[in-house]
Design a protein around this motif. Structure first.
Motif, PDB file in Angstrom:
ATOM      1  N   ALA A   1     -80.966 -41.550  52.874  1.00 17.13           N
ATOM      2  CA  ALA A   1     -82.071 -40.939  53.124  1.00 17.13           C
ATOM      3  C   ALA A   1     -83.081 -41.471  54.071  1.00 17.13           C
ATOM      4  CB  ALA A   1     -82.986 -40.406  51.775  1.00 17.13           C
ATOM      5  N   LEU A   2     -82.785 -43.020  54.354  1.00 16.11           N
ATOM      6  CA  LEU A   2     -83.550 -43.715  54.997  1.00 16.11           C
ATOM      7  C   LEU A   2     -83.440 -43.364  56.360  1.00 16.11           C
ATOM      8  CD1 LEU A   2     -82.533 -47.371  53.611  1.00 16.11           C
ATOM      9  CD2 LEU A   2     -84.873 -46.423  53.845  1.00 16.11           C
ATOM     10  N   GLY A   3     -82.303 -42.879  56.762  1.00 11.03           N
ATOM     11  CA  GLY A   3     -82.294 -42.347  58.327  1.00 11.03           C
ATOM     12  C   GLY A   3     -83.158 -41.083  58.533  1.00 11.03           C
ATOM     13  N   LEU A   4     -83.281 -40.105  57.302  1.00  9.00           N
ATOM     14  CA  LEU A   4     -83.935 -39.293  57.345  1.00  9.00           C
ATOM     15  C   LEU A   4     -85.523 -39.426  57.463  1.00  9.00           C
ATOM     16  CD1 LEU A   4     -82.040 -37.058  54.882  1.00  9.00           C
ATOM     17  CD2 LEU A   4     -82.038 -36.775  57.296  1.00  9.00           C
ATOM     18  N   TYR A   5     -86.061 -40.556  56.858  1.00  6.80           N
ATOM     19  CA  TYR A   5     -87.332 -41.090  56.807  1.00  6.80           C
ATOM     20  C   TYR A   5     -87.548 -41.636  58.091  1.00  6.80           C
ATOM     21  CZ  TYR A   5     -86.392 -41.434  51.529  1.00  6.80           C
ATOM     22  OH  TYR A   5     -86.036 -40.972  50.389  1.00  6.80           O
ATOM     23  N   ASP A   6     -86.732 -42.334  58.868  1.00  4.92           N
ATOM     24  CA  ASP A   6     -87.287 -42.826  60.124  1.00  4.92           C
ATOM     25  C   ASP A   6     -87.203 -41.864  60.883  1.00  4.92           C
ATOM     26  OD1 ASP A   6     -86.613 -45.257  61.906  1.00  4.92           O
ATOM     27  OD2 ASP A   6     -85.247 -43.633  62.866  1.00  4.92           O
TER      28      ASP A   6
ATOM     29  N   GLY B   1     -81.563 -51.633  57.763  1.00  9.85           N
ATOM     30  CA  GLY B   1     -81.554 -52.962  58.045  1.00  9.85           C
ATOM     31  C   GLY B   1     -82.874 -53.421  58.453  1.00  9.85           C
ATOM     32  N   ARG B   2     -84.102 -52.464  58.132  1.00  5.35           N
ATOM     33  CA  ARG B   2     -85.246 -52.828  58.682  1.00  5.35           C
ATOM     34  C   ARG B   2     -86.066 -53.795  57.776  1.00  5.35           C
ATOM     35  NH1 ARG B   2     -87.268 -47.855  60.841  1.00  5.35           N
ATOM     36  NH2 ARG B   2     -85.838 -48.252  62.329  1.00  5.35           N
ATOM     37  N   ASN B   3     -85.503 -53.573  56.488  1.00  2.00           N
ATOM     38  CA  ASN B   3     -86.100 -54.567  55.311  1.00  2.00           C
ATOM     39  C   ASN B   3     -84.959 -54.588  54.490  1.00  2.00           C
ATOM     40  OD1 ASN B   3     -87.710 -55.994  53.544  1.00  2.00           O
ATOM     41  ND2 ASN B   3     -89.032 -54.251  52.886  1.00  2.00           N
TER      42      ASN B   3
ATOM     43  N   ALA C   1     -88.896 -43.142  43.677  1.00  2.00           N
ATOM     44  CA  ALA C   1     -89.285 -42.047  44.352  1.00  2.00           C
ATOM     45  C   ALA C   1     -89.877 -42.331  45.842  1.00  2.00           C
ATOM     46  CB  ALA C   1     -90.552 -41.169  43.475  1.00  2.00           C
ATOM     47  N   PHE C   2     -90.783 -43.517  45.714  1.00  2.00           N
ATOM     48  CA  PHE C   2     -91.278 -43.606  47.030  1.00  2.00           C
ATOM     49  C   PHE C   2     -91.040 -45.206  47.480  1.00  2.00           C
ATOM     50  CE2 PHE C   2     -94.515 -40.778  44.907  1.00  2.00           C
ATOM     51  CZ  PHE C   2     -94.308 -39.947  45.865  1.00  2.00           C
ATOM     52  N   SER C   3     -90.024 -45.986  46.881  1.00  2.00           N
ATOM     53  CA  SER C   3     -89.722 -47.167  46.981  1.00  2.00           C
ATOM     54  C   SER C   3     -89.137 -47.376  48.381  1.00  2.00           C
ATOM     55  CB  SER C   3     -88.857 -47.808  46.125  1.00  2.00           C
ATOM     56  OG  SER C   3     -89.510 -47.984  44.911  1.00  2.00           O
TER      57      SER C   3
ATOM     58  N   MET D   1     -89.207 -49.533  53.926  1.00  2.00           N
ATOM     59  CA  MET D   1     -88.853 -49.203  55.247  1.00  2.00           C
ATOM     60  C   MET D   1     -90.094 -49.449  56.364  1.00  2.00           C
ATOM     61  SD  MET D   1     -87.219 -46.069  57.361  1.00  2.00           S
ATOM     62  CE  MET D   1     -88.714 -45.261  57.351  1.00  2.00           C
ATOM     63  N   GLU D   2     -91.071 -48.802  55.852  1.00  2.00           N
ATOM     64  CA  GLU D   2     -92.182 -48.763  56.740  1.00  2.00           C
ATOM     65  C   GLU D   2     -93.046 -49.976  56.550  1.00  2.00           C
ATOM     66  OE1 GLU D   2     -96.158 -45.936  57.675  1.00  2.00           O
ATOM     67  OE2 GLU D   2     -95.532 -46.153  55.591  1.00  2.00           O
TER      68      GLU D   2
END
Length: 267
Positions: A98-103, A124-126, A189-191, A196-197
């Motif tokens: 899902a990280l890719g979708l958030y990005d 790999g952002r964090n 849920a929001f971790s 990432m942000e």
């Protein structure tokens, strides 16, 4: 001997250390939302899904492949005993996909054109905090599996036992599973979008997520139900439904994060 007054540099170092400690394992404030907010997140997720077909399709296929692998494993093993481990593994894979979708949603918000390669680099952002969170989820998974193994003591040992003999196993197992699933949902849920942000540490992300879910319990129950519904539709269609449901839910989670977790200038 008389004590000397602290120097200007000592005071500065002290303040910097206090600021650093304050930033670690802190809880970022959250906003309150209405119980109908999850349906708004879902509509925004659908909008992103339509606007980014390539990225949506790629991650949809990834989710579908994971679901198909689990279904095939269940058919190959021919036993319900692998259901719990298989679903937990899926729970571990999901947040990282899902990280890719958030990005992608984040790039659209900034007015940039989302790119698939850019979204794939989100993992790999964090990385330090993200992999620490993966370890935490793995510990939860191992604990969950051990509890599930212990609960099998309540499983009837006689084949064809009456339904009444299954009730202790089903009731206690369902209750324990619900409690553990609720805990995992609360801390996750929001971790991942937060790490990432803002690149916060893992504990800050976990505390913030737990607090946000607790503070918006009615809305988050609805959101968790929608997520479970999307996952069930995906498995019921042999993974095909994941092509649509999981990207929409992933985008929706990003919009939920941005509506609930307060912006930096409000921290």
């Amino acid at each position: 001997m008389p004590r000397t007054a602290p120097s200007e540099f000592d005071e500065k170092d002290k303040h910097e250390e206090e600021a650093h400690n304050a930033d670690f394992a802190r809880t970022i404030p959250c906003n309150k939302v209405s119980i109908s907010a999850p349906f708004h997140w879902l509509s925004l997720g659908l909008h992103d899904f339509v606007r980014m077909p390539l990225i949506s399709g790629f991650y949809g296929v990834c989710f579908m492949a994971a679901a198909v692998g689990i279904v095939l494993l269940l058919q190959w093993q021919g036993t319900h005993l692998v259901v719990m481990p298989a679903l937990i593994v899926y729970m571990l894979i999901g947040p990282f996909l899902a990280l890719g979708l958030y990005d992608a949603s984040w790039e659209r918000e900034k007015g940039h054109k989302p790119r698939l390669l850019h979204s794939m680099k989100a993992i790999g952002r964090n990385s330090t905090s993200q992999w620490a969170f993966a370890v935490l989820l793995t510990v939860c998974m191992i604990f969950w599996m051990r509890i599930a193994a212990l609960l099998h003591v309540l499983y009837p040992s006689v084949q064809g036992a009456p339904v009444i003999e299954f009730l202790p196993f089903l009731l206690i197992g369902s209750l324990v599973g619900f409690l553990l699933a609720s805990f995992v949902f609360s801390i996750s849920a929001f971790s991942m979008p937060l790490m990432m942000e803002r690149r916060v540490d893992m504990m800050s992300a976990v505390f913030t997520s737990f607090n946000a879910v607790r503070s918006n319990l009615p809305a988050m129950i609805v959101w968790a139900t929608l997520i479970c519904g999307g996952v069930l539709v995906g498995f019921a269609t042999f993974g095909v439904g994941m092509l649509v449901t999981m990207p929409i839910l992933g985008y929706g989670t990003w919009h939920a994060y941005h509506e609930i977790i307060r912006k930096k200038h409000h921290d």
